[in-house]
Design a protein around this motif. Structure first.
Motif, PDB file in Angstrom:
ATOM      1  N   ASP A 127       0.815  -1.212   0.000  1.00 40.30           N
ATOM      2  CA  ASP A 127       0.000   0.000   0.000  1.00 40.30           C
ATOM      3  C   ASP A 127       0.849   1.263   0.000  1.00 40.30           C
ATOM      4  N   LEU A 128       2.057   1.159   0.523  1.00 40.12           N
ATOM      5  CA  LEU A 128       2.919   2.334   0.640  1.00 40.12           C
ATOM      6  C   LEU A 128       4.041   2.352  -0.384  1.00 40.12           C
ATOM      7  N   ALA A 129       4.121   1.346  -1.229  1.00 37.38           N
ATOM      8  CA  ALA A 129       5.169   1.280  -2.254  1.00 37.38           C
ATOM      9  C   ALA A 129       6.540   1.555  -1.643  1.00 37.38           C
ATOM     10  N   GLU A 130       6.868   0.823  -0.607  1.00 33.39           N
ATOM     11  CA  GLU A 130       8.111   1.065   0.117  1.00 33.39           C
ATOM     12  C   GLU A 130       9.322   0.752  -0.755  1.00 33.39           C
ATOM     13  N   PRO A 131      10.205   1.715  -0.932  1.00 30.59           N
ATOM     14  CA  PRO A 131      11.355   1.502  -1.813  1.00 30.59           C
ATOM     15  C   PRO A 131      12.431   0.656  -1.135  1.00 30.59           C
ATOM     16  N   ILE A 132      13.111  -0.159  -1.911  1.00 27.77           N
ATOM     17  CA  ILE A 132      14.292  -0.876  -1.433  1.00 27.77           C
ATOM     18  C   ILE A 132      15.348  -0.808  -2.522  1.00 27.77           C
ATOM     19  N   SER A 133      16.585  -0.987  -2.128  1.00 33.10           N
ATOM     20  CA  SER A 133      17.679  -0.923  -3.085  1.00 33.10           C
ATOM     21  C   SER A 133      17.655  -2.146  -4.002  1.00 33.10           C
ATOM     22  N   PHE A 134      18.363  -2.020  -5.120  1.00 30.47           N
ATOM     23  CA  PHE A 134      18.458  -3.146  -6.053  1.00 30.47           C
ATOM     24  C   PHE A 134      19.113  -4.347  -5.375  1.00 30.47           C
ATOM     25  N   ALA A 135      20.149  -4.091  -4.569  1.00 30.21           N
ATOM     26  CA  ALA A 135      20.840  -5.189  -3.887  1.00 30.21           C
ATOM     27  C   ALA A 135      19.906  -5.904  -2.917  1.00 30.21           C
ATOM     28  N   GLN A 136      19.113  -5.127  -2.156  1.00 30.55           N
ATOM     29  CA  GLN A 136      18.179  -5.757  -1.224  1.00 30.55           C
ATOM     30  C   GLN A 136      17.096  -6.514  -1.977  1.00 30.55           C
ATOM     31  N   HIS A 137      16.660  -5.962  -3.091  1.00 32.24           N
ATOM     32  CA  HIS A 137      15.666  -6.644  -3.915  1.00 32.24           C
ATOM     33  C   HIS A 137      16.189  -8.007  -4.364  1.00 32.24           C
ATOM     34  N   CYS A 138      17.453  -8.070  -4.741  1.00 33.57           N
ATOM     35  CA  CYS A 138      18.056  -9.338  -5.181  1.00 33.57           C
ATOM     36  C   CYS A 138      18.139 -10.335  -4.034  1.00 33.57           C
ATOM     37  N   VAL A 139      18.549  -9.856  -2.859  1.00 34.54           N
ATOM     38  CA  VAL A 139      18.671 -10.747  -1.702  1.00 34.54           C
ATOM     39  C   VAL A 139      17.312 -11.298  -1.309  1.00 34.54           C
ATOM     40  N   ILE A 140      16.303 -10.440  -1.287  1.00 36.67           N
ATOM     41  CA  ILE A 140      14.959 -10.890  -0.916  1.00 36.67           C
ATOM     42  C   ILE A 140      14.432 -11.889  -1.943  1.00 36.67           C
ATOM     43  N   GLY A 141      14.771 -11.678  -3.211  1.00 37.01           N
ATOM     44  CA  GLY A 141      14.389 -12.647  -4.230  1.00 37.01           C
ATOM     45  C   GLY A 141      14.978 -14.019  -3.950  1.00 37.01           C
ATOM     46  N   LEU A 142      16.227 -14.054  -3.506  1.00 37.40           N
ATOM     47  CA  LEU A 142      16.860 -15.320  -3.138  1.00 37.40           C
ATOM     48  C   LEU A 142      16.201 -15.938  -1.912  1.00 37.40           C
ATOM     49  N   LEU A 143      15.853 -15.093  -0.936  1.00 39.94           N
ATOM     50  CA  LEU A 143      15.191 -15.598   0.263  1.00 39.94           C
ATOM     51  C   LEU A 143      13.865 -16.261  -0.084  1.00 39.94           C
ATOM     52  N   ARG A 144      13.144 -15.680  -1.029  1.00 44.56           N
ATOM     53  CA  ARG A 144      11.872 -16.270  -1.440  1.00 44.56           C
ATOM     54  C   ARG A 144      12.078 -17.672  -2.019  1.00 44.56           C
ATOM     55  N   LEU A 145      13.200 -17.845  -2.717  1.00 40.96           N
ATOM     56  CA  LEU A 145      13.479 -19.136  -3.344  1.00 40.96           C
ATOM     57  C   LEU A 145      14.038 -20.151  -2.350  1.00 40.96           C
ATOM     58  N   ARG A 198      15.368   1.728   7.926  1.00 40.83           N
ATOM     59  CA  ARG A 198      16.699   1.196   7.622  1.00 40.83           C
ATOM     60  C   ARG A 198      16.524  -0.101   6.851  1.00 40.83           C
ATOM     61  N   SER A 199      17.577  -0.548   6.243  1.00 43.51           N
ATOM     62  CA  SER A 199      17.515  -1.778   5.452  1.00 43.51           C
ATOM     63  C   SER A 199      17.432  -3.000   6.355  1.00 43.51           C
ATOM     64  N   ALA A 200      16.417  -3.835   6.121  1.00 41.03           N
ATOM     65  CA  ALA A 200      16.272  -5.059   6.904  1.00 41.03           C
ATOM     66  C   ALA A 200      17.386  -6.058   6.604  1.00 41.03           C
ATOM     67  N   ILE A 201      18.054  -5.899   5.460  1.00 44.22           N
ATOM     68  CA  ILE A 201      19.108  -6.829   5.056  1.00 44.22           C
ATOM     69  C   ILE A 201      20.495  -6.295   5.400  1.00 44.22           C
ATOM     70  N   PHE A 202      20.770  -5.038   5.077  1.00 42.90           N
ATOM     71  CA  PHE A 202      22.128  -4.513   5.178  1.00 42.90           C
ATOM     72  C   PHE A 202      22.348  -3.581   6.381  1.00 42.90           C
ATOM     73  N   ASP A 203      21.272  -3.204   7.064  1.00 40.01           N
ATOM     74  CA  ASP A 203      21.423  -2.316   8.218  1.00 40.01           C
ATOM     75  C   ASP A 203      20.318  -2.596   9.226  1.00 40.01           C
ATOM     76  N   ALA A 204      20.151  -3.856   9.544  1.00 36.33           N
ATOM     77  CA  ALA A 204      19.032  -4.244  10.397  1.00 36.33           C
ATOM     78  C   ALA A 204      19.153  -3.639  11.792  1.00 36.33           C
ATOM     79  N   GLY A 205      18.020  -3.242  12.336  1.00 37.33           N
ATOM     80  CA  GLY A 205      17.971  -2.776  13.711  1.00 37.33           C
ATOM     81  C   GLY A 205      17.653  -3.925  14.652  1.00 37.33           C
ATOM     82  N   LYS A 206      17.372  -3.587  15.902  1.00 34.24           N
ATOM     83  CA  LYS A 206      17.043  -4.597  16.898  1.00 34.24           C
ATOM     84  C   LYS A 206      15.678  -4.293  17.500  1.00 34.24           C
ATOM     85  N   THR A 207      14.944  -5.346  17.782  1.00 40.92           N
ATOM     86  CA  THR A 207      13.653  -5.224  18.446  1.00 40.92           C
ATOM     87  C   THR A 207      13.539  -6.343  19.467  1.00 40.92           C
TER      88      THR A 207
END
Length: 241
Positions: A127-145, A198-207
């Motif tokens: 709904d918010l069209a959240e942007p991510i970097s090309f590198a993160q997009h590639c990593v998430i694509g691998l995670l899906r697989l 922040r990037s969930a892949i390259f700059d993850a925070g803590k919760t």
């Protein structure tokens, strides 16, 4: 209030269950083993425990579990083992979300039931069209697989966004997105955001899990907070010192 919790023996579900019980709510929980519940919940009259795997319950039995509930909290997750990650059911969270929503509808509640889904910052809110970097997009694509739990979390949140939507008469929802989960003994300061900062892949925070449980508990109790976040996927981070 009466609240159904799926995943009440998990790391975050245990904390949420303890918090809601301490605040005086009645709980319905389905667990494989009651012995794994917090000691403070065992044998309590305000805690109705059904020992079973959630997916072993029929549709009618699941509908009975959520009957007259004001809120449903889903804290299920895949075990971090080979069987938990790659075994069945592959769509554990998605199927639980779908079945619980269907169970709520069986009773045609007069006011919307609050549905809370514990999700992840690795999932984007379309709904918010959240942007991510090309590198993160590639990593998430691998995670899906490679890691079935990732698309499962994505599809569960997408079911709420697209299939339940914003104007459903019976169900209102919030998908809570923590970042890297850690354990902590006490609730600490945390921040809330509509989207990741922040990037969930390259700059993850803590919760901390206890902060996630606190936020979910507050969502159930605080009508103003609920109205602010309903139909959204808030991101929660521990406040950095």
């Amino acid at each position: 209030m009466k609240i159904f919790i799926a995943g009440a023996t998990g790391a975050t579900g245990r904390l949420l269950s303890k918090s809601l019980y301490a605040q005086g709510h009645d709980l319905n929980v389905v667990v494989r083993s009651a012995e794994r519940l917090p000691d403070s919940l065992l044998g309590q009259t305000r805690v109705n425990v059904t020992e079973a795997a959630l997916f072993d319950l029929s549709d009618a039995e699941l509908a009975q579990q959520v009957r007259d509930c004001d809120a449903v909290a889903l804290c299920l997750g895949h075990n971090l083992s080979l069987k938990g990650i790659y075994g069945q059911p592959r769509r554990l969270v998605t199927e639980a979300t779908r079945r619980l929503c269907a169970a709520i509808r069986v009773h045609s509640p007069q006011k919307p039931v609050k549905f809370l889904l514990m999700n992840t910052t690795g999932n984007r809110n379309r709904d918010l069209a959240e942007p991510i970097s090309f590198a993160q997009h590639c990593v998430i694509g691998l995670l899906r697989l490679l890691l079935p739990p990732h698309p499962d979390n994505e599809q569960a949140a997408e079911f709420l966004r697209a299939q339940v939507g914003q104007d459903d008469a019976m169900i209102e929802w919030v998908a809570v997105r923590p970042d890297g989960l850690i354990d902590a003994a006490e609730v600490s300061a945390y921040t809330l955001h509509p989207s990741p900062t922040r990037s969930a892949i390259f700059d993850a925070g803590k919760t901390s899990r206890i902060n996630v449980a606190d936020f979910m508990s507050c969502l159930i109790e605080d009508a103003e907070l609920w109205d602010h976040w309903k139909g959204q996927m808030p991101v929660i981070y521990n406040e950095e010192a």
